[in-house]
Design an enzyme around this catalytic site. Structure first.
Site, mmCIF file in Angstrom:
data_model
loop_
_atom_site.group_PDB
_atom_site.id
_atom_site.type_symbol
_atom_site.label_atom_id
_atom_site.label_comp_id
_atom_site.label_asym_id
_atom_site.label_seq_id
_atom_site.Cartn_x
_atom_site.Cartn_y
_atom_site.Cartn_z
ATOM 1 N N TYR A 250 -3.510 -0.314 9.906
ATOM 2 C CA TYR A 250 -3.284 -0.635 8.486
ATOM 3 C C TYR A 250 -1.856 -0.257 8.074
ATOM 4 O O TYR A 250 -1.159 -1.042 7.424
ATOM 5 C CB TYR A 250 -4.319 0.118 7.662
ATOM 6 C CG TYR A 250 -4.357 -0.220 6.193
ATOM 7 C CD1 TYR A 250 -4.991 -1.368 5.745
ATOM 8 C CD2 TYR A 250 -3.791 0.633 5.242
ATOM 9 C CE1 TYR A 250 -5.057 -1.674 4.381
ATOM 10 C CE2 TYR A 250 -3.849 0.340 3.881
ATOM 11 C CZ TYR A 250 -4.488 -0.815 3.459
ATOM 12 O OH TYR A 250 -4.552 -1.105 2.115
ATOM 13 N N SER B 6 0.852 -1.201 0.000
ATOM 14 C CA SER B 6 0.000 0.000 0.000
ATOM 15 C C SER B 6 0.881 1.243 0.000
ATOM 16 O O SER B 6 2.075 1.171 0.304
ATOM 17 C CB SER B 6 -0.863 -0.024 1.266
ATOM 18 O OG SER B 6 -1.420 1.250 1.530
HETATM 19 P P1 NAP Z 1 -11.758 -5.282 -0.848
HETATM 20 O O1 NAP Z 1 -12.531 -4.746 -1.996
HETATM 21 O O2 NAP Z 1 -12.184 -4.974 0.524
HETATM 22 O O3 NAP Z 1 -11.505 -6.867 -1.002
HETATM 23 C C1 NAP Z 1 -10.745 -7.560 -0.034
HETATM 24 C C2 NAP Z 1 -10.896 -9.045 -0.214
HETATM 25 O O4 NAP Z 1 -10.202 -9.738 0.846
HETATM 26 C C3 NAP Z 1 -12.343 -9.489 -0.124
HETATM 27 O O5 NAP Z 1 -12.562 -10.515 -1.077
HETATM 28 C C4 NAP Z 1 -12.444 -10.035 1.289
HETATM 29 O O6 NAP Z 1 -13.443 -10.990 1.468
HETATM 30 C C5 NAP Z 1 -11.077 -10.677 1.421
HETATM 31 N N1 NAP Z 1 -10.720 -10.956 2.821
HETATM 32 C C6 NAP Z 1 -10.761 -10.086 3.855
HETATM 33 N N2 NAP Z 1 -10.365 -10.715 4.986
HETATM 34 C C7 NAP Z 1 -10.065 -12.003 4.642
HETATM 35 C C8 NAP Z 1 -9.612 -13.121 5.362
HETATM 36 N N3 NAP Z 1 -9.379 -13.056 6.678
HETATM 37 N N4 NAP Z 1 -9.413 -14.295 4.701
HETATM 38 C C9 NAP Z 1 -9.654 -14.369 3.371
HETATM 39 N N5 NAP Z 1 -10.098 -13.338 2.633
HETATM 40 C C10 NAP Z 1 -10.298 -12.160 3.257
HETATM 41 O O7 NAP Z 1 -10.266 -4.738 -0.970
HETATM 42 P P2 NAP Z 1 -9.445 -4.232 -2.227
HETATM 43 O O8 NAP Z 1 -9.560 -2.783 -2.277
HETATM 44 O O9 NAP Z 1 -9.720 -5.065 -3.427
HETATM 45 O O10 NAP Z 1 -7.995 -4.552 -1.669
HETATM 46 C C11 NAP Z 1 -7.286 -5.743 -1.915
HETATM 47 C C12 NAP Z 1 -5.902 -5.599 -1.303
HETATM 48 O O11 NAP Z 1 -5.278 -4.431 -1.815
HETATM 49 C C13 NAP Z 1 -5.928 -5.414 0.220
HETATM 50 O O12 NAP Z 1 -4.800 -6.055 0.772
HETATM 51 C C14 NAP Z 1 -5.814 -3.918 0.393
HETATM 52 O O13 NAP Z 1 -5.293 -3.545 1.621
HETATM 53 C C15 NAP Z 1 -4.881 -3.589 -0.745
HETATM 54 N N6 NAP Z 1 -4.936 -2.209 -1.198
HETATM 55 C C16 NAP Z 1 -6.096 -1.605 -1.598
HETATM 56 C C17 NAP Z 1 -6.068 -0.311 -2.062
HETATM 57 C C18 NAP Z 1 -7.288 0.430 -2.533
HETATM 58 O O14 NAP Z 1 -7.176 1.639 -2.737
HETATM 59 N N7 NAP Z 1 -8.412 -0.203 -2.731
HETATM 60 C C19 NAP Z 1 -4.872 0.373 -2.099
HETATM 61 C C20 NAP Z 1 -3.719 -0.258 -1.654
HETATM 62 C C21 NAP Z 1 -3.758 -1.537 -1.220
HETATM 63 P P3 NAP Z 1 -14.920 -10.669 2.078
HETATM 64 O O15 NAP Z 1 -15.779 -10.659 0.874
HETATM 65 O O16 NAP Z 1 -15.182 -11.840 2.938
HETATM 66 O O17 NAP Z 1 -14.846 -9.386 2.817
HETATM 67 C C1 GCO Z 2 -7.063 5.023 3.407
HETATM 68 C C2 GCO Z 2 -7.113 4.078 2.253
HETATM 69 C C3 GCO Z 2 -5.743 3.533 1.906
HETATM 70 C C4 GCO Z 2 -5.824 2.712 0.655
HETATM 71 C C5 GCO Z 2 -4.558 2.191 0.116
HETATM 72 C C6 GCO Z 2 -3.595 3.265 -0.245
HETATM 73 O O1 GCO Z 2 -7.986 5.022 4.208
HETATM 74 O O2 GCO Z 2 -6.130 5.813 3.467
HETATM 75 O O3 GCO Z 2 -8.037 3.075 2.429
HETATM 76 O O4 GCO Z 2 -5.129 2.981 2.972
HETATM 77 O O5 GCO Z 2 -6.752 1.688 0.751
HETATM 78 O O6 GCO Z 2 -4.010 1.165 0.861
HETATM 79 O O7 GCO Z 2 -2.524 2.704 -0.914
#
Ligand code: NAP
Ligand code: GCO
Length: 267
Positions: A161, A148
């Site tokens: 986080y 992230s």
């Molecule tokens: P999301 O839409 O919330 O999807 C997260 C997925 O992880 C969901 O399928 C969720 O399942 C699953 N999950 C959560 N806890 C779990 C567990 N204990 N065991 C197995 N599966 C689990 O998140 P996303 O935005 O796609 O993010 C995916 C990854 O990218 C995460 O690691 C997040 O921190 C990272 N990320 C996201 C962003 C962003 O801006 N969106 C930026 C940087 C990094 P459920 O359906 O059961 O909830």
């Molecule tokens: C927040 C966001 C972030 C993003 C992402 C950024 O509340 O600041 O959720 O943490 O999800 O991980 O890279």
């Protein structure tokens, strides 16, 4: 040595993407499938797995979905054994499953903090540990940890986080250090702000129809002047999963539209 675009192909490879029923995990898994890999994913509930299976089917991808919580070591070991039986030994792991709890640190209970660390940091450790023996036996492996911006930066309300994702960056470097000799590459992808259900609360329209102040803040802070889409992570994921990146190890590839390079708009 001559270069071939075939080095980006994943034919014959088995990829486990955690938490990939929707969002970033689904997009990454779809790209790996397009590059030739067989997709395996897990989610914590039957409902999510079924939703995921339907989405893969609709996209024309044959995927294998399993229920397993990444924080449960026994369940993860069972998952990897079951995948070996049903599909084969995993070549590529994408540690994608993650959660966030947004609240000021002084309002965050130790239990909430622990839960975020458990899913976002212990989870990748547990899943990596479960797939590494198979990779060592096969003589190669790719692990991609979804980090992230918060692997580098902090902000109000995301202490758990940021601690977890900062830790995940260092776990990435450590897996690289410990298993590089076994021809295993462990790298991270650091997405910027990506429009997914996880960030939906930060983009919610205001009562008067205007954009959420955080939404406006992100547009101003991102040189690309937009939120990322899950699709923006697909090319980088294929690269890090493929032989094209065989000498890239312990690296975090930030896919952030330039946020980390930018000081912010001058007043
Ligand atoms: P999301 O839409 O919330 O999807 C997260 C997925 O992880 C969901 O399928 C969720 O399942 C699953 N999950 C959560 N806890 C779990 C567990 N204990 N065991 C197995 N599966 C689990 O998140 P996303 O935005 O796609 O993010 C995916 C990854 O990218 C995460 O690691 C997040 O921190 C990272 N990320 C996201 C962003 C962003 O801006 N969106 C930026 C940087 C990094 P459920 O359906 O059961 O909830
Ligand atoms: C927040 C966001 C972030 C993003 C992402 C950024 O509340 O600041 O959720 O943490 O999800 O991980 O890279």
């Amino acid at each position: 040595m001559s270069f071939s675009m075939d080095s980006f192909k994943l034919d014959g490879k088995i990829a486990l993407v955690t938490g990939a029923s929707y969002g970033i995990g689904f997009a990454i898994a779809s790209a790996l499938a397009d590059a030739g890999a067989t997709i395996v994913f897990n989610d914590r509930s039957q409902e999510s797995v079924e939703k995921g299976m339907a989405a893969y089917k609709e996209a024309g991808i044959k995927a294998y979905g399993y229920v397993a919580d990444v924080t449960n070591e026994a369940a993860v070991n069972d998952l990897v054994a079951k995948v070996k039986e049903d599909v084969g030994t995993i070549d590529i792991l994408v540690n994608n499953a993650g959660i966030i709890k947004r609240m000021p640190m002084m309002e965050m209970s130790a239990e909430d903090f622990r839960q975020v660390i458990d899913v976002d940091l212990n989870g990748p450790f547990i899943v990596a540990k479960a797939v590494l023996p198979g990779m060592i036996e096969k003589g190669h492996g790719k692990i991609i940890n979804i980090c992230s911006m918060m692997s580098e930066l902090g902000r109000e309300t995301v202490s758990g986080y940021a601690a977890a994702k900062g830790g995940l960056k260092m776990l990435t470097k450590n897996i690289c250090s410990e298993f590089g000799e076994a021809n295993i590459q462990c790298n991270g992808i650091g997405p910027g702000y990506i429009a997914t259900p996880q960030t939906a609360p930060l983009r919610e329209k205001q009562a008067d129809g205007s954009r959420h102040p955080f939404d406006q803040f992100i547009i101003a802070k991102t040189p690309a002047a937009r939120w990322g889409e899950s699709a923006d992570l697909q090319g980088p994921a294929v690269f890090l999963a493929s032989p094209a990146s065989d000498f890239v190890n312990g690296h975090i590839l930030y896919v952030d539209g330039g946020i980390l390079a930018y000081i912010g708009k001058q007043p």
